[in-house]
Design a protein around this motif. Sequence first.
Motif, PDB file in Angstrom:
ATOM      1  N   ASP A  85       0.830  -1.220   0.000  1.00 43.00           N
ATOM      2  CA  ASP A  85       0.000   0.000   0.000  1.00 43.00           C
ATOM      3  C   ASP A  85       0.861   1.265   0.000  1.00 43.00           C
ATOM      4  O   ASP A  85       0.334   2.376   0.048  1.00 43.00           O
ATOM      5  CB  ASP A  85      -0.900   0.040   1.253  1.00 43.00           C
ATOM      6  CG  ASP A  85      -2.012  -0.992   1.197  1.00 43.00           C
ATOM      7  OD1 ASP A  85      -2.297  -1.499   0.095  1.00 43.00           O
ATOM      8  OD2 ASP A  85      -2.602  -1.278   2.262  1.00 43.00           O
ATOM      9  N   GLU A 205      -8.359   2.042   8.224  1.00 44.40           N
ATOM     10  CA  GLU A 205      -8.503   1.616   6.823  1.00 44.40           C
ATOM     11  C   GLU A 205      -9.186   0.261   6.710  1.00 44.40           C
ATOM     12  O   GLU A 205      -8.941  -0.503   5.782  1.00 44.40           O
ATOM     13  CB  GLU A 205      -7.110   1.612   6.158  1.00 44.40           C
ATOM     14  CG  GLU A 205      -6.477   2.995   6.241  1.00 44.40           C
ATOM     15  CD  GLU A 205      -5.137   3.144   5.519  1.00 44.40           C
ATOM     16  OE1 GLU A 205      -4.656   2.158   4.929  1.00 44.40           O
ATOM     17  OE2 GLU A 205      -4.586   4.271   5.556  1.00 44.40           O
ATOM     18  N   LYS A 208     -10.649  -0.468   3.371  1.00 46.58           N
ATOM     19  CA  LYS A 208      -9.805  -0.103   2.218  1.00 46.58           C
ATOM     20  C   LYS A 208      -9.947  -1.066   1.045  1.00 46.58           C
ATOM     21  O   LYS A 208      -9.863  -0.679  -0.114  1.00 46.58           O
ATOM     22  CB  LYS A 208      -8.339  -0.050   2.653  1.00 46.58           C
ATOM     23  CG  LYS A 208      -7.409   0.524   1.599  1.00 46.58           C
ATOM     24  CD  LYS A 208      -6.013   0.673   2.159  1.00 46.58           C
ATOM     25  CE  LYS A 208      -5.134   1.546   1.275  1.00 46.58           C
ATOM     26  NZ  LYS A 208      -4.929   1.017  -0.048  1.00 46.58           N
ATOM     27  N   SER A 218      -3.433   5.553   1.208  1.00 50.19           N
ATOM     28  CA  SER A 218      -3.169   5.421   2.650  1.00 50.19           C
ATOM     29  C   SER A 218      -2.548   6.719   3.144  1.00 50.19           C
ATOM     30  O   SER A 218      -1.528   7.164   2.611  1.00 50.19           O
ATOM     31  CB  SER A 218      -2.188   4.274   2.891  1.00 50.19           C
ATOM     32  OG  SER A 218      -2.869   3.080   3.070  1.00 50.19           O
TER      33      SER A 218
END
Length: 382
Positions: A85, A205, A208, A218
């Motif tokens: 990420d 998150e 996400k 992020s």
Amino acid sequence: MTMDFTDRVTSVEPSATLAISALSKELSAAGADIIDLSVGEPDFPTPENISQAAKDAMDAGHTGYASAKGVPELREAVAEKLQADGLEHGPENVIVTPGAKQALYEIVQSLIQEGDEVALLDPAWVSYEAMVEMAGGSLSRVDLSPYDFQLEPGLDDLAEAVSDDTELLIVNSPSNPTGAVYSDAALEGVRDLAVEHDITVISDEIYKEITYGVEPTSLGTLEGMAERTVTVNGFSKAYSMTGWRLGYFAGPEELVEQAGKLHSHSVSSAVNFVQHAGIEALENTDDAVAEMVEAFEQRRDLVVDLLAAEGVDVAVPEGAFYMMLPVDEDDQAWCEGALEDAHVAAVPGSAFGTPGYARISYAASEERLREGIERLAEEGYL
Ligand code: PMP
Ligand code: GLU
């Protein structure tokens, strides 16, 4: 004998999302045909390979205490996921927890004490407020409902709500309860304010992996944010593992060390064999996740269309599996009535700091969603 309870517990209410879901389960057990759009829980079984990995781990004897901060292979796998990420975390930056909720609790307990100020973006998930209150902190809340729940147009309001006295800001994108995914420009605005006022930021998150045509950034990847961001995620939502209780956080090593004490004195560790299943989830489950996300997207489209046909416009979510339905000002009464008359369970927006709305979770079959909206319309709730 009367027990004397602390302000810590008497000042908060039980989780509204869990309470409404419990009520709806009770009514169902008593024979009512309840359509439960309240709790945020995928309606799919946990993917088979994950369950098998847990069984194999049990058979292999992973049933004793695990290392407090997490099984080393899982901390490695989490660090690799976070690196993918764009975050620069190694296993030493990670603590594995029994659910993301426990991760958030440990972070808030480690950073907030009596008199500290925490900023929230409303509507905000129900447990943030309670966690801050239990730590003795006070809240500064920013209402994003005038901006269709988007953060970018609300940045000026956020700038007014934070100051050098703000210790912590909690950002949750994709958001529970709105499904909003904050733009890069919005996150850059957060970064500028966090750096200016030296604020630590929690980036929750947990949704996400559940997005529709957008790729959320992020927060910790933005310049200047690595040292002040704690990233929280978990397995409940993307892998449909709510009951397994597995999550994690990653942040500066100093925080891992301090929060690690709280962790070892309270939960000891997340469940050993569950952590082994977590490794399988991270390493071999992309296709099953993609299938679930596709189903959520179809359901989102269905609900948005059905509501539009009833003349109700909603802010279309780009992630998670929630949306905010504009309802009467007395959203509590609306939800009670909807449950009683239409047998449809939803959560009042006021539980998230935003009255006048009800949160519906569309993690339910298309048939049940259709019927739920039909019932709400027939009973005059739309
Ligand atoms: N953060 C958000 C925004 C959530 O909606 C939830 C609800 N499950 C959690 C954290 C906690 O998730 P869990 O403890 O199941 O990992
Ligand atoms: N987070 C989910 C929800 O908002 C599960 C319930 C909870 O943890 O509060 O419905």
